[in-house]
Scaffold this motif. Structure first.
Motif, short mmCIF file in Angstrom:
data_model
loop_
_atom_site.label_atom_id
_atom_site.label_comp_id
_atom_site.label_asym_id
_atom_site.label_seq_id
_atom_site.Cartn_x
_atom_site.Cartn_y
_atom_site.Cartn_z
N PRO A 39 16.27 -0.92 1.91
CA PRO A 39 15.29 -1.66 1.11
C PRO A 39 16.00 -2.66 0.20
O PRO A 39 17.14 -2.44 -0.24
CB PRO A 39 14.59 -0.57 0.30
CG PRO A 39 14.82 0.69 1.06
CD PRO A 39 16.18 0.54 1.70
N LEU A 119 1.82 2.28 2.29
CA LEU A 119 3.12 2.91 2.57
C LEU A 119 3.11 3.65 3.90
O LEU A 119 4.02 3.49 4.72
CB LEU A 119 3.51 3.87 1.44
CG LEU A 119 3.87 3.25 0.09
CD1 LEU A 119 4.23 4.34 -0.92
CD2 LEU A 119 5.01 2.25 0.23
N ALA A 122 2.77 1.17 6.93
CA ALA A 122 4.01 0.49 7.31
C ALA A 122 4.95 1.42 8.09
O ALA A 122 5.61 1.00 9.03
CB ALA A 122 4.72 -0.05 6.06
N LEU A 131 7.42 -4.60 4.69
CA LEU A 131 6.68 -3.87 3.66
C LEU A 131 7.04 -4.46 2.30
O LEU A 131 8.19 -4.39 1.87
CB LEU A 131 7.01 -2.38 3.70
CG LEU A 131 6.48 -1.53 2.54
CD1 LEU A 131 4.95 -1.58 2.49
CD2 LEU A 131 6.97 -0.10 2.63
N VAL A 133 6.48 -4.12 -1.59
CA VAL A 133 6.02 -3.31 -2.72
C VAL A 133 6.16 -4.21 -3.94
O VAL A 133 7.24 -4.35 -4.51
CB VAL A 133 6.84 -2.01 -2.87
CG1 VAL A 133 6.28 -1.16 -4.00
CG2 VAL A 133 6.85 -1.22 -1.56
N LEU A 151 11.82 5.55 0.94
CA LEU A 151 13.06 4.78 0.91
C LEU A 151 14.27 5.59 1.37
O LEU A 151 15.25 5.02 1.84
CB LEU A 151 13.31 4.26 -0.51
CG LEU A 151 12.21 3.37 -1.11
CD1 LEU A 151 12.64 2.87 -2.48
CD2 LEU A 151 11.91 2.20 -0.19
N PHE A 154 12.66 7.01 5.36
CA PHE A 154 11.57 6.30 6.04
C PHE A 154 10.65 7.30 6.74
O PHE A 154 10.39 7.20 7.93
CB PHE A 154 12.13 5.27 7.01
CG PHE A 154 12.70 4.06 6.32
CD1 PHE A 154 11.89 2.98 5.99
CD2 PHE A 154 14.04 4.02 5.97
CE1 PHE A 154 12.41 1.89 5.34
CE2 PHE A 154 14.57 2.92 5.32
CZ PHE A 154 13.75 1.85 4.99
N ARG A 169 11.90 1.04 11.70
CA ARG A 169 11.97 0.91 10.24
C ARG A 169 11.50 -0.47 9.79
O ARG A 169 11.92 -1.49 10.34
CB ARG A 169 13.39 1.14 9.75
CG ARG A 169 13.85 2.59 9.86
CD ARG A 169 15.12 2.83 9.07
NE ARG A 169 15.49 4.22 9.05
CZ ARG A 169 16.43 4.74 8.25
NH1 ARG A 169 17.09 3.94 7.42
NH2 ARG A 169 16.70 6.03 8.27
N VAL A 172 11.95 -3.66 4.04
CA VAL A 172 11.28 -3.33 2.78
C VAL A 172 11.78 -4.22 1.65
O VAL A 172 12.99 -4.35 1.44
CB VAL A 172 11.51 -1.85 2.40
CG1 VAL A 172 10.77 -1.52 1.10
CG2 VAL A 172 11.05 -0.94 3.53
N CYS A 190 18.58 1.09 -2.70
CA CYS A 190 18.26 -0.31 -2.42
C CYS A 190 19.48 -1.21 -2.54
O CYS A 190 20.42 -0.91 -3.29
CB CYS A 190 17.20 -0.82 -3.41
SG CYS A 190 15.63 0.05 -3.37
#
Length: 289
Positions: A39, A119, A122, A131, A133, A151, A154, A169, A172, A190
């Motif tokens: 992500p 969520l 996706a 996706l 957010v 996250l 997945f 996947r 994100v 992330c």
């Protein structure tokens, strides 16, 4: 495994084709988010292109955009899934008490009664998906717990149905205006990108790409004023989108020179608070009408 971008250079080129002009750091991070399937957390002030980056990735790759708009009070039922309780009740009433509770339970907790939210939606998609957010910092900190499972692996666990794992996947993107600190657990999962307002040269390029009919001289004048406005202490500094809107306004008015009177006349396109307009008029010494 989806190949989102072949290289950072390819990411920059393909995003540019959609109208999103990146710097090197943005192109590199977008490439890595796809290549590593991690992500991407994009942080920065409002109006610098965080949300638009996710939209541009979707356009550039032909993926479907699934958006979760965050807000205070967002809960699992709106973010992940909930059961269609009215439909379940109707099924129970239709059964007329002829079933055992075990049979009724198995009957009403099935896919037919599941309401999928962004969520889960996706995660379950087989096609390429981006996706988004959006404004994750606006949620309560408890909502971050919902994000962690998504996250991390997945996957989403639905007690009545089991664990749903992504077959493909999604790409994100989480955006944040940094109104509060996100948890370290979310940040660890992330890649991080900080977006700020572009320098004058890149903003001129952005405005020109979006509004090619505006004379280069006026584009330079517009960007110069916008940069000066952002240096003031305003409630809301002009966003990139508002710079583009201002450029379109000047084209509509057939403006060939952005003088002080024209700035004062059209300032409402970029400043949406009267106190900001008053401060700008005072600091930039604009003639008010």
């Amino acid at each position: 495994m989806t190949t989102w971008f072949e290289s950072p250079e390819a990411a920059a080129a393909r995003l540019r084709e959609t109208g999103y002009l990146t710097d090197d750091a943005t192109a590199l991070t977008a490439y890595l988010a796809g290549a590593l399937e991690k992500p991407l957390l994009v942080e920065g002030p409002a109006g610098v292109g965080k949300t638009e980056l996710a939209k541009a990735v979707a356009r550039a790759t032909g993926a479907e955009l699934v958006r979760l708009q965050c807000y205070e009070g967002l809960d699992e039922a709106r973010a992940l899934y909930e059961w269609n309780y009215k439909k379940q009740l109707l099924r129970i009433q239709a059964a007329g008490g002829d079933q055992s509770w075990s049979e009724t339970h198995d009957d009403i907790f099935t896919e037919e009664f599941l309401l999928t939210r962004p969520l889960l939606g996706a995660i379950r998609r087989d096609e390429p998906t981006v996706l988004l957010v959006d404004e994750v910092d606006k949620t309560d900190i408890e909502v971050e717990g919902l994000l962690l499972e998504v996250l991390s692996d997945f996957q989403v666990t639905i007690p009545e149905l089991g664990t749903v794992t992504a077959t493909r996947r999604p790409f994100v993107v989480l955006t944040s205006n940094a109104s509060r600190e996100l948890s370290e657990a979310v940040k660890r999962r992330c890649l991080f990108l900080h977006l700020d307002y572009p320098d004058a040269e890149r903003e001129r390029a952005i405005v020109t790409s979006q509004v090619p009919r505006l004379d280069d001289k006026v584009v330079a004048q517009l960007v110069d004023v916008v940069v000066r406005l952002r240096d003031l202490e305003l409630k809301k500094a002009p966003s990139i989108a508002e710079s583009v809107d201002w450029a379109r306004t000047l084209v509509a008015l057939q403006v060939g020179d952005l003088d002080e009177a024209t700035v004062a006349r059209t300032l409402g396109v970029v400043l949406k608070h009267s106190s900001d307009q008053q401060r700008a008029a005072r600091e930039l010494k604009l003639a008010t009408r």
